[in-house]
Design a protein around this motif. Sequence first.
Motif, PDB file in Angstrom:
ATOM      1  N   ASN A   1       0.822  -1.217   0.000  1.00 38.51           N
ATOM      2  CA  ASN A   1       0.000   0.000   0.000  1.00 38.51           C
ATOM      3  C   ASN A   1       0.851   1.259   0.000  1.00 38.51           C
ATOM      4  OD1 ASN A   1      -2.451  -1.349  -0.029  1.00 38.51           O
ATOM      5  ND2 ASN A   1      -2.374  -1.669   2.182  1.00 38.51           N
ATOM      6  N   GLU A   2       2.002   1.184   0.658  1.00 35.53           N
ATOM      7  CA  GLU A   2       2.898   2.340   0.674  1.00 35.53           C
ATOM      8  C   GLU A   2       3.812   2.195  -0.530  1.00 35.53           C
ATOM      9  OE1 GLU A   2       2.993   0.001   3.166  1.00 35.53           O
ATOM     10  OE2 GLU A   2       1.554   0.899   4.544  1.00 35.53           O
TER      11      GLU A   2
ATOM     12  N   ASN B   1       6.434   3.734  -3.865  1.00 34.19           N
ATOM     13  CA  ASN B   1       7.618   4.567  -4.085  1.00 34.19           C
ATOM     14  C   ASN B   1       8.640   4.415  -2.947  1.00 34.19           C
ATOM     15  OD1 ASN B   1       6.674   5.512  -6.579  1.00 34.19           O
ATOM     16  ND2 ASN B   1       5.348   6.983  -5.533  1.00 34.19           N
ATOM     17  N   ARG B   2       8.823   3.172  -2.519  1.00 30.67           N
ATOM     18  CA  ARG B   2       9.831   2.859  -1.497  1.00 30.67           C
ATOM     19  C   ARG B   2      10.124   1.352  -1.575  1.00 30.67           C
ATOM     20  NH1 ARG B   2       6.251   4.262   3.661  1.00 30.67           N
ATOM     21  NH2 ARG B   2       5.587   5.832   2.148  1.00 30.67           N
TER      22      ARG B   2
ATOM     23  N   GLN C   1      10.410  -1.335   3.663  1.00 33.84           N
ATOM     24  CA  GLN C   1       9.861  -0.198   4.400  1.00 33.84           C
ATOM     25  C   GLN C   1       8.340  -0.075   4.274  1.00 33.84           C
ATOM     26  OE1 GLN C   1      12.165   3.254   3.182  1.00 33.84           O
ATOM     27  NE2 GLN C   1      14.052   2.034   3.275  1.00 33.84           N
ATOM     28  N   THR C   2       7.722  -1.074   3.679  1.00 32.88           N
ATOM     29  CA  THR C   2       6.272  -1.048   3.623  1.00 32.88           C
ATOM     30  C   THR C   2       5.748  -1.857   4.787  1.00 32.88           C
ATOM     31  OG1 THR C   2       6.147  -3.063   2.327  1.00 32.88           O
ATOM     32  CG2 THR C   2       6.325  -1.002   1.111  1.00 32.88           C
ATOM     33  N   SER C   3       4.544  -1.532   5.241  1.00 28.56           N
ATOM     34  CA  SER C   3       4.045  -2.372   6.330  1.00 28.56           C
ATOM     35  C   SER C   3       2.691  -2.986   6.052  1.00 28.56           C
ATOM     36  CB  SER C   3       4.046  -1.614   7.654  1.00 28.56           C
ATOM     37  OG  SER C   3       3.125  -0.572   7.586  1.00 28.56           O
ATOM     38  N   THR C   4       1.942  -2.496   5.072  1.00 27.23           N
ATOM     39  CA  THR C   4       0.645  -3.144   4.802  1.00 27.23           C
ATOM     40  C   THR C   4       0.509  -3.473   3.321  1.00 27.23           C
ATOM     41  OG1 THR C   4      -0.590  -1.103   4.425  1.00 27.23           O
ATOM     42  CG2 THR C   4      -0.464  -1.892   6.701  1.00 27.23           C
TER      43      THR C   4
ATOM     44  N   HIS D   1      -3.725   0.968  -8.948  1.00 28.29           N
ATOM     45  CA  HIS D   1      -2.938   0.249  -7.946  1.00 28.29           C
ATOM     46  C   HIS D   1      -2.907  -1.258  -8.192  1.00 28.29           C
ATOM     47  CE1 HIS D   1      -2.200  -1.343  -3.735  1.00 28.29           C
ATOM     48  NE2 HIS D   1      -1.179  -0.524  -3.905  1.00 28.29           N
TER      49      HIS D   1
ATOM     50  N   THR E   1      -6.774  -6.416   3.702  1.00 31.92           N
ATOM     51  CA  THR E   1      -5.422  -5.898   3.933  1.00 31.92           C
ATOM     52  C   THR E   1      -4.764  -6.591   5.122  1.00 31.92           C
ATOM     53  OG1 THR E   1      -6.079  -4.107   5.404  1.00 31.92           O
ATOM     54  CG2 THR E   1      -6.081  -3.612   3.044  1.00 31.92           C
TER      55      THR E   1
ATOM     56  N   THR F   1      -1.129  -6.536   7.766  1.00 31.34           N
ATOM     57  CA  THR F   1       0.038  -5.801   8.259  1.00 31.34           C
ATOM     58  C   THR F   1       1.159  -6.796   8.574  1.00 31.34           C
ATOM     59  OG1 THR F   1      -1.324  -4.031   9.128  1.00 31.34           O
ATOM     60  CG2 THR F   1       0.903  -4.207  10.008  1.00 31.34           C
TER      61      THR F   1
END
Lengths: 333, 333, 333, 333
Positions: free
Chosen positions: B27-28, B30-31, B35-38, B307, C38, C40
Amino acid sequence: MNDIKFPEGRTLDFTAIGRLCIDLNANEINRPMEQTSTFTKYVGGSPANITIGMSRFDLKTAFIGKIANDQMGRFIRTYLEQNQIDTSNVVNDYTGAVTGLAFTEIKSPTDCSILMYRDNVADLLLTPGEVDEEIIARSKLLLISGTALAQSPSREAVFQALQYAKKHGTVIAFDLDYRPYTWKSQEETAVYYNLAAEKCDIILGTREEFDMMECFEQEHSDHSTASRWFNHSAQIVIIKHGKEGSIAYTKDGASHRAKSFPAKVIKTFGAGDSYAAGFLYGVMQGWTLEKSMEFGSASACIVISSHSCSDAMPRAEQVHEYIARCERGEIVV
Amino acid sequence: MNDIKFPEGRTLDFTAIGRLCIDLNANEINRPMEQTSTFTKYVGGSPANITIGMSRFDLKTAFIGKIANDQMGRFIRTYLEQNQIDTSNVVNDYTGAVTGLAFTEIKSPTDCSILMYRDNVADLLLTPGEVDEEIIARSKLLLISGTALAQSPSREAVFQALQYAKKHGTVIAFDLDYRPYTWKSQEETAVYYNLAAEKCDIILGTREEFDMMECFEQEHSDHSTASRWFNHSAQIVIIKHGKEGSIAYTKDGASHRAKSFPAKVIKTFGAGDSYAAGFLYGVMQGWTLEKSMEFGSASACIVISSHSCSDAMPRAEQVHEYIARCERGEIVV
Amino acid sequence: MNDIKFPEGRTLDFTAIGRLCIDLNANEINRPMEQTSTFTKYVGGSPANITIGMSRFDLKTAFIGKIANDQMGRFIRTYLEQNQIDTSNVVNDYTGAVTGLAFTEIKSPTDCSILMYRDNVADLLLTPGEVDEEIIARSKLLLISGTALAQSPSREAVFQALQYAKKHGTVIAFDLDYRPYTWKSQEETAVYYNLAAEKCDIILGTREEFDMMECFEQEHSDHSTASRWFNHSAQIVIIKHGKEGSIAYTKDGASHRAKSFPAKVIKTFGAGDSYAAGFLYGVMQGWTLEKSMEFGSASACIVISSHSCSDAMPRAEQVHEYIARCERGEIVV
Amino acid sequence: MNDIKFPEGRTLDFTAIGRLCIDLNANEINRPMEQTSTFTKYVGGSPANITIGMSRFDLKTAFIGKIANDQMGRFIRTYLEQNQIDTSNVVNDYTGAVTGLAFTEIKSPTDCSILMYRDNVADLLLTPGEVDEEIIARSKLLLISGTALAQSPSREAVFQALQYAKKHGTVIAFDLDYRPYTWKSQEETAVYYNLAAEKCDIILGTREEFDMMECFEQEHSDHSTASRWFNHSAQIVIIKHGKEGSIAYTKDGASHRAKSFPAKVIKTFGAGDSYAAGFLYGVMQGWTLEKSMEFGSASACIVISSHSCSDAMPRAEQVHEYIARCERGEIVV
C-alpha cells in the motif's frame, strides 16, 4: 517396395536415441530368481538392442545417449564400439548417476519377468543441449523409444531430437516401448507419447500400448488408431497383437500381415527389439512391408531362442538362412 | 477486419487455462518493500487477469485451473464468480498445496519488482484428466499461458487442453508469459514452449521471450520468428518491443503497428495482461489488427495508472473513453 | 529463588536459535480471511518473538538463524537490530529460499487460525557449520524451539548448538512449539524431540506436545513426563494445561502453580511466546518459580490484548504495572 | 575377562539393526569390472554379515530390518533363516523400493572397489514404529551400524532402537561403518554419529571414521577420541589403524593391542565385519580384550581369503584352528 522415402546423401543409415543399460541374465533358468546364484552381464535397453541389430545388418549406425561414469558405463561404450556403432554422441554423466539394470528371471519359456533398477539412472539425464543436431542431419532414419520420454531432461532431449529430424528431413521411427514403472501416471504418459507420435513416420507398438496412448479417447480400434496418426506425420503404423501377429497399416488405407515362423523359445525378452531391427532394415532396403515384417519375425525367432537380447542379434545372412530352414521344414517346435 | 475465423454456435466466448494466484500489493508505494508495512490482496496470475478483463468486456468467459483448499483459494473462486466467470472447471486441490503469492514492490513508476511464492502451489497441480473437454468444445477461443507449462502435471494439462482445442476447432491464443523462477533450465523451457506454440493460432510475447524459445536456433529476427510459426498453426504473431511498441505479423507477410497513448503510470505490472485482453477482444469483434492493438494499448494505460492488476481491468466503455480523451488531448504525461 | 544456576562472566544473557519469519496479520478482524483485504507485516516465529521479549526486558540477546536474501529477510534483520538483538549469527541464504509466512485469521477472540507458507523456507536451511560456537559459549541461556528440528539441515544445526551448550555449560531451555505441518510423521517428531529434550535444563510445552513426544510410551501423566526428563538433564518441566493453567515440576519432586490474570483478548496468538519470555526472565532474575510464572502470565495477557505478537512484547515495567492494575481490580473481562 | 556386563535371562544373545543388501561378486577376479562378465549373488550389508558371523558362532541371533518385496528380498530372508537368524522383525516394504546392491571389483588383493546401488533402497525405509521393542528387551547385545543412520526414516528407527536398548539395559555396540555416498554432508554425518555414539557401550571404527565424527573438534588423537566417549556411555572404544592394527581403549585408561595373523588375501571386503563378529563373540564369552581381538583378527583372515563376505563367515572351530595353524607356522604369506 514401400512408400517411405529416405533422404539421400547421408553418411549414417540409422541413429537411435534413448536408453542404454545392463541386462543381468540369470544363468540358471526355469526357476524363480530367488534360486539363481549367478548372472551374466549384457548391454541392454530397447533402442540399444535395435541399434546393435541394425549394425549387425551392416548398416552405418550411431547412438545418442548418456552413460554412468563407472565400470558399467565403460562396458556399454566399449561394447557399442566393438559393434561398429558411432558413440561420439554417447555422453558421460558426472552427477553420480548409475547405470540402469534389468535382472531377468526365466521361470519358463512363457513365464519371464524383469526386476528393474531405474532410480537415478544416467540414461534419463541426457539434456536437449547434449543432442548433436549434426548426427541427426547426417542420418537417414532416427529411432526414438518411449522409455526415454519418461522423465526430464531425457524427455526434452527426445523432443529436441524430433525437432532436428523434422528440420532436416530425417525419417523418424517410434518404438513405443512403454514401461509403466518409470512413469508417474498413465495420463502423463499418454500426453507425451501423443506429442511425440504426431511427429513420427513409422510407429510400432502393441495394441495395449496404443490403448494407453488413447486413454482420453472413446474408440479403441486398430482402424481409428492408425487413422489418427495418418492425420499427422505417420506413413506406417504397426500394431502388434501378440500371438495373433502384427498388422502394418499404411496411409493408403491398406493393412499388411506377414507369416510367422516356429522357434525353440528360451525366453520372450528381446522379441520386440529384434523384430523392430529386422522390420526397419527391410523397409530401408526398399522391400515390401510383408517381406520386411517377415524378416523382422525371423530375427525375433533367433533372439528368443538365445540366452541374451543384445548379444544374440543376428546378421542378415543368419536371418535369411533361418527363413530358408523354416521353409525347408527344418525348424519345428 | 482480420483473418481469424472463430467457430460459430459456441456458448462461451473465451476460456483460459493456467495460473490463479494472489497479488499482495504494497500500500505504501515509491519505497523498497522493506519499508512497507501493509499489503492489499487481489486475485492475480496472467491468465486470470486476462479472463477478468474479457469478462469486463461483456464476453462469456470460463476458467480452467486449480486452487488451494484454503482461505486464499476460496477468495479466488468467489472473486471470479463475482466477475461472471464460469468456475465449474476450477478444481480444488486436496494435497495441502498453497496459493501462489506475488508481493509487489513499487520503488518508482519505472522500478517495480515482484517477490514470488511459487513452491508447492495448487495451480501447477492441475492434471490432464481434470481438464473438461466440453468447456473447450463450447468455447470460441482458448488462452494458454506459459507459466502453466513450467511443471508437471499442469504442463500435461495444458497439452491436453491444446489437444481438445485442436480436435474441436477452438481458436488458440498463447500468451508466452515466461517467468524464469518456475523453470529448471532455459533449454527445458524452450522445448515445451515450442511444442505448445506449434499448435497455436495467435502468439503474443516480447522479443526476449521469443529469443528464449529460439535458444537452439542461430537467427533471431522478427521475420524469422514469425515465419517459423506460420509454418505451423499460427495466423498472428505479436512481438512486443517494449517502448518501441508492438508489431503484429500476419501469415500474408504483412506487419502491423498501432499508435500508443500517454498514461499517468503508477506501476508497470498488469500492462501485458490488459493489452492481451484488449487486443483479443478486438480480434473477436472482427476489428482490424491496428484497431485491436490500439484498444489493447489503451486498456494497458488504464491498468498501469491504477494500484491493482485484476481489479483495475476496465470495461469497454472506459477504454473507448480513454482513447477519446487522449484524442482530445485531455491526457498528457 | 529457584535452583537453576546460570554461568557467570557471560556477555550475553540470552540466545535463541531457530525460526525467523513474517506474520501477515489481517487488519479486518472478527471475520474469515476470505473477507479480509489488507494485512500488516510483523516479524514472527516463536523463538524470534521470545528473543524480542527478552530484549524488551533489557537482557543482552542474540539470535542464531537464517534469512532469505530478499526484502522480507532484510526487514527481519533490521527489526531485530532495532530491538538491540545481536544478529551477527543471522546468516543470509543464497539458494533462493523464501521467508516463511504466517497469515493470521481472527474470526473471534477464541477462534483464530493461521495459514502457513513453509515450503522452501530459509530458516530451515541453517547448517551445523553455520552455528557460531562462540556466541553460545558467551551466553547464559540458549533457547531452542521445536520447529527448527523439523527438517535438515536446521535439525542438525540445533543438535550442534545443543552440543556446544553442553560443552560450555550454557543453560538450555526448550520451547516445544510443535507445528505438525512441517513434519513428516509423529514418530519422526517424537524421536527428535526426545533426543533434544534429553539435553535440556528447562522444558516448556503443552500436555498435547508432551503426549506427542511420548507416542512410544504407555503412560501419559504429568508425573511420568516430568520424571522421565529429570532422569536426563532437566531441572524444570513446565506443562501447560490450557485454561486450567500451567504447572512447573522441579527435580525435587515439587510442583508449582501460579495465579492467572484477566485480559481483554483480541486473539490467542503469541500467548505462549510471551509467557515463555516472561517466565525465563523471572528465572534469570533468580525469582521463585511462582513469581516467574506469574510474570509470564501477565506478559501473555498484554500480548493477547494486542494486534501483533512480536511488536506487542511488553517491557518489564509494563508487566509489573499490568499485575498491579489487576491486583487493584482495574482490569476485568 | 573384560568389564562388559551383559544382562541375564535373555533369550537372544545378539540382535542387529540396519542394512540388508545383495553383494554381486565378480567371478573373474584380478581385472577391472568392465572386463568381467559373470557375478555371483550373496547376502550383504555390514550388520547382516556380522549377524551371520555371530550365528555361525552358535549364538542366538535376530535381525531388525526391511527388505524389498521382490526376488532379492525373498532371497535375503531365506538365507538369514537358513542361518538360524530370527527374521520376525525383518519387515517387507510395499512401496516399490529395491534391494541395495554392491558389485565388487577385485583388481588385485589390495585394489578392490565397490559399485553401489543405494537409491530408493528398502533397508533405509524401516520406521521407528516397526522396531520391535520386545526383541531388543530379549537381547543381551544390540548392534547398530552407521549406514542405517544415513537417511530417514531408518535414522529414526535406529534412535528408537537405542532408546529401547537403554530402557531395557541391553548392551549396545556401534560399528561405525561410514559410507560417504549415502550421506548429504560430513557435518550431517558427524551430528548423527555423535548423537548415537553417546548412547553406546562399545564403539568400533577406523581412525578416519572417528576423525569424521570429530569434524567440529580441534584435537584428533586416539586418547581424546576415547575420553570423549567414556564421558558418555562407552566402556570400550576400538580404533583401527589399518596395517598398524587395532587398539582397544577401556574406561580405566588402559589400551590393548592383539597380535595379527598372516593370510592369503583374495580381497579386503568383509574384513571389518568378520573382525567385529569375532571380537564381539569373544567379549560375550567373557574373554580378555586381547583374546577377543585375536579371535576377531583370525576371523577376518578367513574371510579375506575367500570369495564372499557373508557366506565365508567361519564357525568358531574354524577360527580356533586357523589360530592354531598360524601358531604352528602352517600359514605363511
